[in-house]
Motif scaffolding. Structure first.
Motif, PDB file in Angstrom:
ATOM      1  N   GLU A 152      12.133 -19.139  27.566  1.00  0.00           N
ATOM      2  CA  GLU A 152      12.862 -20.028  28.103  1.00  0.00           C
ATOM      3  C   GLU A 152      14.337 -19.891  28.404  1.00  0.00           C
ATOM      4  OE1 GLU A 152      14.507 -24.680  27.437  1.00  0.00           O
ATOM      5  OE2 GLU A 152      12.633 -24.025  26.210  1.00  0.00           O
TER       6      GLU A 152
ATOM      7  N   ARG B 266      16.828 -17.902  31.802  1.00  0.00           N
ATOM      8  CA  ARG B 266      18.174 -18.303  32.164  1.00  0.00           C
ATOM      9  C   ARG B 266      19.159 -17.254  32.836  1.00  0.00           C
ATOM     10  NH1 ARG B 266      19.366 -22.519  27.265  1.00  0.00           N
ATOM     11  NH2 ARG B 266      17.228 -23.293  27.459  1.00  0.00           N
TER      12      ARG B 266
ATOM     13  N   GLN C  58      19.542 -14.567  37.650  1.00  0.00           N
ATOM     14  CA  GLN C  58      20.030 -14.747  38.748  1.00  0.00           C
ATOM     15  C   GLN C  58      21.154 -13.914  39.186  1.00  0.00           C
ATOM     16  OE1 GLN C  58      23.667 -17.433  37.631  1.00  0.00           O
ATOM     17  NE2 GLN C  58      22.475 -17.813  35.526  1.00  0.00           N
TER      18      GLN C  58
ATOM     19  N   ALA D 192      24.084 -27.877  31.556  1.00  0.00           N
ATOM     20  CA  ALA D 192      24.113 -27.580  32.919  1.00  0.00           C
ATOM     21  C   ALA D 192      23.138 -26.670  33.273  1.00  0.00           C
ATOM     22  CB  ALA D 192      25.416 -27.027  33.230  1.00  0.00           C
ATOM     23  N   PRO D 193      22.542 -26.810  34.566  1.00  0.00           N
ATOM     24  CA  PRO D 193      21.688 -25.534  34.903  1.00  0.00           C
ATOM     25  C   PRO D 193      22.054 -24.292  34.652  1.00  0.00           C
ATOM     26  CG  PRO D 193      22.020 -27.634  36.565  1.00  0.00           C
ATOM     27  CD  PRO D 193      23.090 -27.542  35.584  1.00  0.00           C
ATOM     28  N   SER D 194      20.929 -23.389  34.696  1.00  0.00           N
ATOM     29  CA  SER D 194      21.540 -22.157  34.560  1.00  0.00           C
ATOM     30  C   SER D 194      21.430 -21.454  35.613  1.00  0.00           C
ATOM     31  CB  SER D 194      20.348 -21.417  33.445  1.00  0.00           C
ATOM     32  OG  SER D 194      20.780 -21.642  32.249  1.00  0.00           O
ATOM     33  N   GLU D 195      22.496 -21.676  36.522  1.00  0.00           N
ATOM     34  CA  GLU D 195      22.442 -21.127  38.006  1.00  0.00           C
ATOM     35  C   GLU D 195      24.035 -20.833  38.265  1.00  0.00           C
ATOM     36  OE1 GLU D 195      22.318 -25.508  39.952  1.00  0.00           O
ATOM     37  OE2 GLU D 195      20.447 -23.966  40.062  1.00  0.00           O
ATOM     38  N   ASN D 196      24.204 -20.056  39.329  1.00  0.00           N
ATOM     39  CA  ASN D 196      25.573 -19.871  39.810  1.00  0.00           C
ATOM     40  C   ASN D 196      26.613 -19.429  38.785  1.00  0.00           C
ATOM     41  OD1 ASN D 196      24.792 -21.026  42.358  1.00  0.00           O
ATOM     42  ND2 ASN D 196      25.163 -23.074  41.545  1.00  0.00           N
TER      43      ASN D 196
ATOM     44  N   ASN E 166      26.286 -19.954  35.497  1.00  0.00           N
ATOM     45  CA  ASN E 166      26.404 -20.749  34.437  1.00  0.00           C
ATOM     46  C   ASN E 166      25.179 -20.296  33.590  1.00  0.00           C
ATOM     47  OD1 ASN E 166      28.725 -22.009  34.998  1.00  0.00           O
ATOM     48  ND2 ASN E 166      27.727 -23.507  35.914  1.00  0.00           N
TER      49      ASN E 166
ATOM     50  N   ASP F 235      23.155 -22.285  30.352  1.00  0.00           N
ATOM     51  CA  ASP F 235      22.928 -23.421  29.538  1.00  0.00           C
ATOM     52  C   ASP F 235      22.753 -22.764  28.104  1.00  0.00           C
ATOM     53  OD1 ASP F 235      22.507 -25.804  28.348  1.00  0.00           O
ATOM     54  OD2 ASP F 235      20.489 -26.150  28.999  1.00  0.00           O
TER      55      ASP F 235
END
Length: 186
Positions: A126, A130, A133, A147-151, A153, A155
């Motif tokens: 899990e 993350r 990307q 916060a979501p793990s995207e862009n 970032n 988590d």
């Protein structure tokens, strides 16, 4: 009051010194005998992890500080970097796979000394997913909480922000090496 007897003090001390020397010698011999096998196991483990990140790879070519993943046609499908950052309990060693287009294909934790039940969760699927990307435009991932793990970032693991930052730092080192290698290749 009892008088100190040299024999009663010296004999136990010398016995302990001899025992320590024998045990140390046995450990040194064991280390010498198993060293090559340990290195072989570590190399096999690292190779298996490279194939976990790039399952479609047919081979890997070792370069100075990274590996090149090749498909069955010999085309480059990615790069694998092994980097280290300081965590809560010690060094965290991370393998990062990056596709030529800058997509982080995956990471694997090679070794760590993080707290069981907290920082040791950095090996959980899990958490490592993350990182899958695109490399952000600023070339660096950031640890955030909740916060979501995207862009760009990531988590953080609950209760293990230092470990999360260590893994992210190691991945950021890999990103920097990838970008340097990409610029030199142009």
């Amino acid at each position: 009051m009892k008088k100190l007897n040299v024999k009663n003090v010296l004999f136990p001390v010398l016995s302990l010194v001899v025992i320590c020397c024998v045990v140390s010698a046995l450990l040194a011999v064991t280390n010498a005998v198993t060293k090559s096998r340990i290195e072989q196991n570590e190399a096999e483990n690292s190779n298996a992890m490279r194939y976990e990140i790039f399952a479609e790879a047919k081979s890997f070519e070792s370069q100075d500080s990274y590996y090149v993943a090749l498909n069955d046609s010999g085309d480059i499908i990615g790069y694998v970097f092994e980097t280290v950052a300081k965590g809560y309990g010690g060094d965290v060693s991370v393998m990062t796979g990056i596709a030529p287009d800058g997509q982080i294909k995956g990471i694997r934790i090679l070794s760590h000394s993080e707290t069981p039940g907290l920082g040791a969760n950095c090996t959980n699927e899990e958490f490592i997913h993350r990182y899958e990307q695109k490399i952000p435009e600023n070339g660096e991932l950031s640890v955030v909480k909740g916060a979501p793990s995207e862009n760009g970032n990531i988590d953080a693991i609950t209760g293990a922000t230092i470990t999360s930052k260590a893994v992210t730092s190691a991945v950021n080192i890999a990103i920097s090496e990838f970008e340097t290698m990409s610029r030199e290749g142009d």
